[in-house]
Design an enzyme around this catalytic site. Structure first.
Site, PDB file in Angstrom:
ATOM      1  CG  ASP A 322      10.844  -3.032   0.504  1.00 19.35           C
ATOM      2  OD1 ASP A 322       9.998  -3.016  -0.389  1.00 19.35           O
ATOM      3  OD2 ASP A 322      10.713  -3.635   1.584  1.00 19.35           O
ATOM      4  CG  ASP A 512      11.040  -6.484   4.174  1.00 17.60           C
ATOM      5  OD1 ASP A 512      10.917  -5.858   3.107  1.00 17.60           O
ATOM      6  OD2 ASP A 512      10.087  -7.027   4.749  1.00 17.60           O
ATOM      7  CG  ASP A 516      12.776  -5.945  -1.035  1.00 14.65           C
ATOM      8  OD1 ASP A 516      12.217  -5.298  -1.931  1.00 14.65           O
ATOM      9  OD2 ASP A 516      12.363  -6.017   0.133  1.00 14.65           O
TER      10      ASP A 516
HETATM   11  P1  ADP Z   1       7.096  -3.687  -1.073  1.00 12.25           P
HETATM   12  O1  ADP Z   1       7.789  -3.640  -2.366  1.00 12.25           O
HETATM   13  O2  ADP Z   1       6.630  -2.328  -0.631  1.00 12.25           O
HETATM   14  O3  ADP Z   1       7.865  -4.386   0.003  1.00 12.25           O
HETATM   15  P2  ADP Z   1       5.603  -6.019  -1.914  1.00 12.25           P
HETATM   16  O4  ADP Z   1       6.275  -6.070  -3.231  1.00 12.25           O
HETATM   17  O5  ADP Z   1       6.005  -7.013  -0.913  1.00 12.25           O
HETATM   18  O6  ADP Z   1       5.738  -4.552  -1.292  1.00 12.25           O
HETATM   19  O7  ADP Z   1       4.062  -6.120  -2.148  1.00 12.25           O
HETATM   20  C1  ADP Z   1       3.456  -5.320  -3.140  1.00 12.25           C
HETATM   21  C2  ADP Z   1       1.976  -5.611  -3.270  1.00 12.25           C
HETATM   22  O8  ADP Z   1       1.808  -6.952  -3.718  1.00 12.25           O
HETATM   23  C3  ADP Z   1       1.230  -5.522  -1.963  1.00 12.25           C
HETATM   24  O9  ADP Z   1       0.746  -4.222  -1.752  1.00 12.25           O
HETATM   25  C4  ADP Z   1       0.084  -6.513  -2.187  1.00 12.25           C
HETATM   26  O10 ADP Z   1      -0.979  -5.929  -2.861  1.00 12.25           O
HETATM   27  C5  ADP Z   1       0.689  -7.556  -3.102  1.00 12.25           C
HETATM   28  N1  ADP Z   1       1.138  -8.764  -2.413  1.00 12.25           N
HETATM   29  C6  ADP Z   1       2.375  -9.304  -2.434  1.00 12.25           C
HETATM   30  N2  ADP Z   1       2.458 -10.427  -1.720  1.00 12.25           N
HETATM   31  C7  ADP Z   1       1.229 -10.617  -1.193  1.00 12.25           C
HETATM   32  C8  ADP Z   1       0.643 -11.603  -0.345  1.00 12.25           C
HETATM   33  N3  ADP Z   1       1.340 -12.639   0.130  1.00 12.25           N
HETATM   34  N4  ADP Z   1      -0.635 -11.463  -0.011  1.00 12.25           N
HETATM   35  C9  ADP Z   1      -1.344 -10.437  -0.465  1.00 12.25           C
HETATM   36  N5  ADP Z   1      -0.866  -9.480  -1.265  1.00 12.25           N
HETATM   37  C10 ADP Z   1       0.391  -9.555  -1.640  1.00 12.25           C
HETATM   38 MG    MG Z   2       9.253  -5.399   1.568  1.00  9.93          MG
END
Ligand code: ADP
Ligand code: MG
Length: 616
Positions: A322, A512, A516
């Protein structure tokens, strides 16, 4: 073979050690005693050394309704006594007890390492003190306290819903995977995971008990879970024990019947068969090796929930990372704040009030950045991998990665912002983009080194992220990952993993966040970062407390070592059994040699495994 834990295990180890030492002293006395009294001391040594094993063997014979190695050993040494070979009988039981103590030692070592690791695991709760959020240790919570439980977090203590409502996954307590909806007044259990909206609960039970209970269960499971090869050996032991008894009986009765050997000599050889053919060494080939490896990993800060996950490590050929919080540190900093409408401060207040409800790393950074904003009381719904939605006075606000109605002027400005390749969080009011905030995260230290080492194992690293293509591209090339999947919703991550598995590849996934969790479950091995959300810690097979990605190649290395040692053990113990059996058929082995060869091989196998405790 050993199924005892904690205090019980320590007590048993102490008792067995005491028995072994006493039995040794008695044997020394016996060997210096005059012929008339020596059998008495040998017998006493035999009794002291064998009693614990005899009870253990008797219990598991009843529990599993099948004979086992303990039975064979007791039978063989009793037979030795009957034929007047007192010393051999006592020594046989003595060394058998020593091998038991060594196994328990391996077990207690791994348990010690695992428990100490759990103690450092962050276990905190968000307590509301006069309406202000304060992070406290779970042990500081008292009955009556109000605590905030955000999406992805675990309920810290048994309680009831005070304000708000949410769905919970209670699988860790009830084993039931379907989410349960809880409204104000409903009771919730410690350990249940909040899967959609943040809410306030009131503690109704002292939290210390339940948490401790869970930790113990955790460690217990790690040790009890048998690997596939351990299960195979256990099954083999069950069948093989009967084979040994049959063989021994035929050696005792067949040759005299056919007139090949005298009755006495046949009996002697039959007893030797009972000793040398016993699969003690084979049975001890795997478990101590697995436990030593678990313990070694635990001391490095890696919590492995059972040896079976180690065993699967061998076949892994894809490692899926991730991005946010895994490859990057999960402590992003706001890099730019752009508002496309007039009422800047109102938008700031609303953005902060919404993000306050989330545990996402981006949310935390945003809240920190606008530290002067006024927080409004509102209710939100969080969508993992996308962001949050809230309704304020008939207006629908969305924060995160959502679609909106595009406007030319705004899109022009956005294009410039996008070019930087930073993570974007949109603020959308009634389908209109009113602001955008960009954040930049730092890459975790040692990742480039880790990635190189992973590639050396001929494993393909891939990256799965919910972030946009530009950011994903930038991070991937920076750390040396050639293949990445951007704009993934949680279910897209699962799909990628499932597709790999359909192609016959075996995937290890590291993540994390709450987004995920589904992919951690669908991978062959799920790994969570230690500072990940409770839900990912809970669903993962392996938790990296130290948050160091170099653990992955390290795990590859130690499992390889473990497999080598197990193979050595198995080959060695089978060779010794074969050698002793064949030579005995020709009458070349006497009981002393038989006992010696058999028992020394068992102890060597265990000592060989204990090397894994120390290996680098
Ligand atoms: P990754 O898969 O890289 O861990 P996430 O899936 O957690 O990333 O987040 C993907 C996108 O979703 C972020 O880049 C953001 O734009 C949006 N996002 C998710 N959760 C939030 C939140 N709590 N506040 C703001 N944006 C969020
Ligand atoms: Mg993450």
């Amino acid at each position: 073979m050993i199924k005892l834990f904690n205090v019980e295990l320590k007590k048993k180890l102490a008792f067995d050690l005491f028995a072994v030492i006493t039995s040794l002293i008695l044997m020394v006395i016996a060997s210096f005693s005059p012929i008339e009294v020596a059998p008495f001391f040998w017998g006493f040594a035999f009794f002291i050394g064998g009693i614990a094993k005899a009870i253990e063997g008797f219990k598991s014979t009843i529990a599993e309704k099948s004979l086992n190695v303990e039975f064979l050993m007791i039978a063989a040494s009793l037979a030795a006594f009957i034929t007047g070979e007192f010393a051999e009988g006592a020594i046989l039981i003595f060394i058998f007890a020593v091998s038991g103590v060594l196994e328990e030692f391996a077990n207690s070592q791994s348990e010690k390492a695992l428990t100490s690791l759990l103690k450092v695991a962050p276990r905190t709760a968000i307590k509301l003190v006069n309406g202000v959020e304060k992070t406290v240790e779970i042990s500081q919570l008292e009955v009556g306290d109000l605590v905030m439980v955000k999406m992805g977090q675990q309920v810290p203590a048994d309680g009831k819903v005070f304000k708000g409502s949410a769905s919970f996954n209670q699988a860790s307590i009830t084993g039931e995977f379907l989410p349960v909806f809880k409204n104000e007044g409903d009771s919730v259990f410690a350990g249940a995971i909040n899967i959609d909206a943040s809410l306030v609960i009131q503690v109704t039970k002292d939290p210390s008990e339940s948490v401790v209970q869970k930790m113990i269960a955790f460690v217990k499971q790690a040790q009890e879970d048998k690997t596939k090869s351990e299960l195979t050996i256990t099954l083999f032991e069950k069948i093989y024990v009967y084979f040994v008894i049959l063989l021994s009986i035929s050696v005792i009765f067949l040759p005299p019947y056919l007139g090949w050997l005298g009755q006495e000599e046949a009996f002697r050889r039959g007893i030797i068969v009972l000793v040398v053919a016993s699969p003690c060494a084979l049975v001890a080939s795997i478990t101590p090796a697995v436990l030593s490896t678990l313990s070694h990993a635990a001391r490095k800060g890696i919590l492995i929930k059972g040896g079976k996950h180690l065993e699967k490590m061998k076949g892994i050929n894809i490692v899926a990372f991730d991005k946010t919080g895994t490859i990057t540190s999960g402590k992003p900093k706001v890099s730019q704040w752009t508002v496309f409408s007039e009422d800047t401060s109102q938008i700031e207040d609303i953005l902060v009030s919404i993000e306050k409800k989330s545990t996402h790393p981006l949310a935390k950074a945003i809240v920190q950045y606008f530290d002067k904003a006024t927080v409004i009381d509102l209710e939100t719904k969080e969508i993992p991998g996308q962001g949050l939605i809230a309704t304020i006075k008939k207006d629908t606000w969305k924060v995160g990665r959502f679609t909106y109605q595009e406007e030319q002027v705004v899109e022009k400005q956005l294009k410039v912002i996008k070019l930087k390749g930073h993570t974007m969080v949109y603020v959308i009011k009634n389908e209109k983009l009113v602001a955008v905030i960009t954040l930049k995260d730092t890459i975790r230290p040692n990742i480039i080194e880790a990635m190189k080492a992973i590639k050396e194992f001929k494993i393909t690293p891939v990256m799965l992220t919910g972030d946009n293509q530009a950011t994903a591209q930038l991070v991937a090339s920076e750390v040396g990952i050639d293949k990445f999947y951007s704009d993934c919703m949680p279910e897209d991550k699962v799909k990628v993993i499932q597709d790999y598995r359909k192609e016959g590849r075996q995937v290890l996934m590291i993540g994390d966040g709450i987004n995920d969790a589904p992919s951690l479950v669908s991978a062959n091995i799920g790994v969570s970062m230690g500072d990940g959300t409770d839900v990912s810690l809970e669903t993962a097979d392996i938790v990296m407390m130290n948050n160091d990605l170099r653990n992955i190649p390290y795990l590859m290395k130690i499992t390889k070592k473990m497999n080598t040692i197990v193979l050595q053990n198995v080959v060695f113990s089978i060779s010794v059994i074969t050698l002793l059996l064949v030579t005995n058929l020709f009458g070349l082995v006497d009981l002393t040699y038989g006992v010696f060869g058999h028992e020394v091989s068992t102890i060597l196998v265990i000592l060989n495994s204990l090397r894994l405790l120390k290996s680098k």
